[in-house]
Scaffold this active site. Structure first.
Site, PDB file in Angstrom:
ATOM      1  N   HIS A 178     -12.101 -34.488  -1.396  1.00 53.10           N
ATOM      2  CA  HIS A 178     -11.974 -33.967  -2.755  1.00 53.10           C
ATOM      3  C   HIS A 178     -12.115 -35.115  -3.737  1.00 53.10           C
ATOM      4  CE1 HIS A 178     -10.858 -29.861  -1.826  1.00 53.10           C
ATOM      5  NE2 HIS A 178     -10.127 -30.325  -0.837  1.00 53.10           N
ATOM      6  N   CYS A 220     -17.033 -33.121  -5.070  1.00 58.10           N
ATOM      7  CA  CYS A 220     -17.356 -32.726  -6.446  1.00 58.10           C
ATOM      8  C   CYS A 220     -17.747 -33.962  -7.235  1.00 58.10           C
ATOM      9  CB  CYS A 220     -16.141 -32.075  -7.103  1.00 58.10           C
ATOM     10  SG  CYS A 220     -15.749 -30.494  -6.380  1.00 58.10           S
TER      11      CYS A 220
END
Lengths: 399, 554
Positions: A178, A220
């Site tokens: 993440h 991301c």
């Protein structure tokens, strides 16, 4: 003890930033050069060696999953998919550093013990029966990752946990987890920044720890992570551009979580079809990316990679080199480090020329706008009230 | 003629001598209980001579190790009767006797080097064993073959360490007849070309199947290394590897019955015995019933009274499979709760909240004779013990009457090493005699330390595991052997901070400081000055305002 380790790391980072001045210049200089001509130059220079002029003699892979907890199953599946691919294409376990931040295979929540699947059809068990995880669980930390890259280990660390590369090694670095703009979370407890990655790679370059690096990241805003890299011969690919999210591909109802991310899945679709002797280039791989399927725009950075993606084979990074080179003379390790064109001089000793200093020190001078003080007076009642409130709170608290 | 006979005899002697030089055994003992559960115990023994090479021999030689034992365990439903190696606590347990005088370095340095080497060998986080969690027990791991004046003992456990395929892979590669695995496997789609097949060479190791082993109720994988030297140069290293797996055919099968076969339990068959001729392969089967069953498979076993088991001997390069079918295959599920062990240990936490706590250790002795035991408790430094609260109560096993201790039973010795935060754990080593048919309860209290923000693991709210207490049961008579029991692993919750709080505090205080400082600074530094009148021309739309100077100038 810990403090000392950190000191060493900090000093190392400091020395890297010193050299950064020189390296930045190189990058900028190379941007000005005709890339095609450069690539052609390298091809003719490395005509003797096979593999499209990469000039590497060994392949290594650093595969990192930075996410802990069961619902991040897909990140472990991403990493293991890559592990399976590089192993299938010929990189041995001894040349793979596999870092998994959690154990999902033997997790009590796993309905299928000792397996990790990257497909809801569960056709292929990625965990298999022959796997070597080098760093697992709490060992997957930013510190250990940087130690692996830079080769600064504590005394007794075994060989299986070290990246024993030289200046003829091609390294595949795959990271997933993440992340956000210019950071990637480790274990949900700490972060690595894009500058940390860039400096670690710069140290690797200085220490002649690589020939070429292919840096892949699936997270991301992944493209922001490779933005700061400034060392030569680094090719980078990311799942999404800065400002975009990366998405998971699909869900397995029985496992109960998503099993793979879209960009990794897209890569695997191509990689699964390749064999060890395949001659497909990385340009071909990048052409297969379809933003409408990945749901984000994959980022590719080639400005540090003068050889050009049209000349780099996929197996230069994903496969193990099988060729041997016979020489009559003694082998010099630094000779083949072609890296830079002859007209570019790099000063890596950390000292800068006076001209360089000037350019570096020159900062943009903004014209300061002088604002009349009266407008600030508007704040006075507010500040006084706030001050009173604070004093009131302090007084009330102390009473 | 006589010469020929002499040569033949000489050759035979030399062959048998070389065979004796490196004896290797592998045995699989399948032990089924009336509840239907099958405990499979794979035991491998090999001895490595000075001239031979082995990864563990290298480690033993390099770090000056006399004895070493390492185990990886998961699950608690261990059947103590079925396993000969005993039940082990979850996680990793490592202890080693190391030579004091070694050319390379001190015992402590070699201990950390050893844990790192083993971490690399077994793909585990054994490098988390540091002096902070290592103990030096005095009377718990005594060994007849080790001279305690020449060697030092180190013991540590990592209760949180998981065991999975990545540990089994290197472990099975250390076997003399190791499993050869072609590639990743488990292909569901039969139409696909099966280019990856789980393959294996031979011997009982060909049954290793991670899917079956890690689906078990209990699995424990261990290595024991002992190094013996007859002279300064002539040393042999004995390596014992054991894998205990508790499988449950009743749970696994849809029929919910006790019938089983190797194929059913492991999904595989044995691929003949090991081609190395000095290896002897046996499969033993112990069943809960004396009759009312039949063996499946081509080869039929022979009953061995001495071993109390049915014995199969494996043949070279012959596939082997077997199974058991009962006429009445209904499992006796009531049997599960019964335990026949004479001495048992159980440990649990007392108290509530995240500030104070206590530990209660209950040791029961069902034997009629008094037994001497040593309790070893190694607790991490963040559990602050109060030794003055240590209490012992002994009462009768059935009448629950508190017994007053007298005679030799009273004797008890206590060794206590207080913890030093971040440097060493607290160690309690208590030798006591348990009266016959009694229950002895030890209790003590502790405080939970408020540890530093950065010392918490990423999943801090899960709590901290503390290793099992070890009970060494000393032999009552000369024929008996000393053995060890392990208690439960405790999960202790420490006071955990709200990890986002520092960030909240930092952002809030920074905002306040910035607002306050900025305004006050401006007020102090900037000079107030009137505007030039000429700029203040009356706008056309301000016709209703009387023209005047703003700040009194003019």
């Amino acid at each position: 003890m810990n403090f000392l380790n950190w000191l060493v790391l900090v000093l190392g980072a400091a020395s890297a930033t010193n050299a950064a001045g020189g390296a930045i210049r190189v990058v900028e200089d190379m941007r000005g050069l005709d890339r095609a001509a450069l690539a052609a130059d390298f091809l003719s220079a490395g005509a003797g060696s096979s593999g499209g002029g990469s000039g590497h003699t060994n392949n290594w892979a650093v595969l990192v999953c930075t996410s802990r907890f069961w619902f991040n199953y897909r990140h472990i599946a991403n990493t293991l998919s890559m592990y399976r691919t590089v192993k299938r294409l010929g990189i041995p376990d001894s040349n793979i550093i596999l870092m998994l931040a959690d154990d999902v295979a033997c997790n009590p929540r796993n309905h299928f013990p000792a397996t990790v699947y990257n497909n809801a059809g569960r056709y292929l068990d990625l965990y298999g029966s022959n796997i070597e995880v080098d760093y697992r669980g709490y060992e997957v930390t930013v510190e250990n990752f940087i130690r692996v890259l830079t080769g600064r280990h504590e005394e007794h660390v075994p060989r299986s946990k070290r990246l024993l590369t030289d200046d003829r090694s091609n390294i595949l670095i795959f990271m997933t987890g993440h992340g956000g703009k210019e950071f990637l979370k480790f274990q949900d407890a700490e972060e690595i920044g894009s500058h940390d990655i860039a400096d670690a790679i710069a140290q690797m370059f200085e220490k002649k720890r690589y020939n070429e690096i292919f840096f892949m990241i699936d997270t991301c805003q992944a493209a922001s992570l490779y933005k700061q890299i400034y060392s030569p011969n680094v090719l980078a690919a990311a799942s999404s551009l800065t400002g975009q999210s990366s998405y998971s591909h699909h869900h397995d109802m029985e496992i109960g979580t998503a099993v793979i991310d879209r960009w990794t899945y897209s890569n695997l679709e191509t990689l699964e079809k390749l064999e060890r002797q395949d001659k497909n280039t990385l340009a071909n791989l990048f052409k297969t990316y379809d933003s409408s399927v990945i749901l984000s725009d994959p980022g590719i950075r080639t400005d540090l990679f003068p050889r050009g993606i049209e000349n780099a084979l996929v197996t230069d990074f994903f496969g193990g080199v099988q060729t041997t080179e016979l020489t009559l003379e003694m082998y010099k390790t630094s000779e083949k480090q072609k890296v830079l064109p002859a007209d570019v001089k790099v000063e890596f000793d950390g000292r800068l020329s006076s001209a360089q200093k000037d350019t570096l020190l020159e900062k943009p001078r903004y014209k300061l706008k002088v604002v009349l003080p009266q407008t600030y007076l508007i704040n006075v009642p507010f500040v006084l009230c706030f001050g009173l409130l604070l004093t009131g709170v302090v007084v009330a608290g102390s009473v | 003629m006589r010469r020929l006979v002499a040569i033949i005899i000489a050759a035979w002697v030399s062959i048998s001598a070389s065979a004796a030089q490196s004896t290797q055994h592998e045995t699989l003992h399948l032990h089924q209980r009336p509840s239907g559960r099958v405990t499979a115990h794979f035991a491998f023994a090999q001895s490595v001579a000075q001239s031979q090479a082995h990864a563990l021999d290298d480690i033993a030689r390099g770090f000056g190790i006399d004895e070493m034992a390492l185990s990886f365990t998961q699950g608690t439903r261990c059947d103590s009767i079925a396993t000969k190696v005993g039940c082990r606590p979850p996680g990793v347990v490592l202890w080693a006797w190391m030579r004091n005088n070694h050319s390379l370095s001190s015992v402590d340095t070699r201990w950390s080097a050893l844990t790192n080497a083993l971490a690399g060998t077994f793909c585990a986080s054994l490098n988390f064993i540091t002096p902070e969690n290592s103990a030096e027990p005095q009377s718990s791991f005594t060994h007849s073959s080790v001279n305690s004046s020449l060697s030092s003992l180190r013991y540590a456990s990592l209760p949180r360490e998981i065991t999975c395929t990545e540990n089994l892979t290197p472990w099975s590669k250390l076997l003399p007849c190791s499993t050869k695995v072609n590639h990743l496997a488990h292909i569901k789609d039969r139409k696909m070309k099966p280019y990856c097949i789980l393959g294996s060479k031979a011997g009982i190791a060909s049954l290793f199947n991670a899917y079956a082993i890690y689906d078990a109720d209990y699995h424990s994988m261990s290595v024991e290394v002992s190094r013996k030297c007859t002279s300064d140069t002539e040393c042999t290293t004995e390596i014992r590897q054991d894998l205990v797996v508790a499988l449950d055919p009743v749970r696994k099968g849809y029929q919910r019955n006790m019938d089983w076969s190797l194929q059913f339990l492991f999904g595989k068959e044995v691929a003949g015995s090991c081609p190395l001729n000095e290896i002897e392969t046996n499969i033993l089967v112990t069943l809960p019933k004396a009759e009312g069953f039949e063996f499946e498979g081509k080869v039929k076993p022979v009953y061995n009274d001495e071993k109390n088991a049915w014995v199969y001997s494996l043949e070279l390069a012959k596939q082997f499979s077997m199974g058991v079918k009962y006429s009445d295959s209904k499992p006796d599920l009531s049997e599960k709760s019964k335990s026949t062990e004479l001495i048992q240990i159980h440990r649990h936490l007392t108290g509530y909240g995240r500030e104070r706590g206590g530990i209660k250790i209950r040791i029961s002795n069902r034997d009629t004779k008094p037994r001497t035991v040593t309790l070893l408790e190694v607790l991490p430094w963040f559990i602050k013990l109060y030794m003055h609260t240590l209490q012992r109560t002994t009462y009768h096993i059935t009448s629950q009457e508190v017994l007053s201790l007298s005679g030799e039973v009273v004797n008890q010795t206590l060794k206590y090493q207080p913890a030093i935060p971040r440097i060493r754990p607290s160690v309690i080593e208590l030798t006591a005699t348990l009266p016959g048919e009694s229950i002895t309860v030890f209790t003590f209290q502790f405080d939970r330390a408020f540890i530093k923000y950065t010392e918490h693991p990423p999943d801090a709210n899960r709590g901290f595991d503390t290793g099992a207490a070890i009970l060494t049961v000393h032999p009552a008579s000369r024929t008996e052997k000393e053995y060890r029991l392990f208690s439960d692993v405790l999960l202790i919750a420490l006071p955990t901070p709200d990890f986002s709080m520092p960030y909240n505090v930092i952002t809030m205080s920074c905002t306040i400081v910035a607002l306050y400082f900025g305004t006050v600074f401006n007020l102090i530094v900037k000079k107030l000055e009137g505007l030039d009148d000429s700029q203040l021309k009356k706008k056309w739309w301000m016709f209703w305002v009387k023209e005047r100077s703003v700040l009194g100038k003019k």
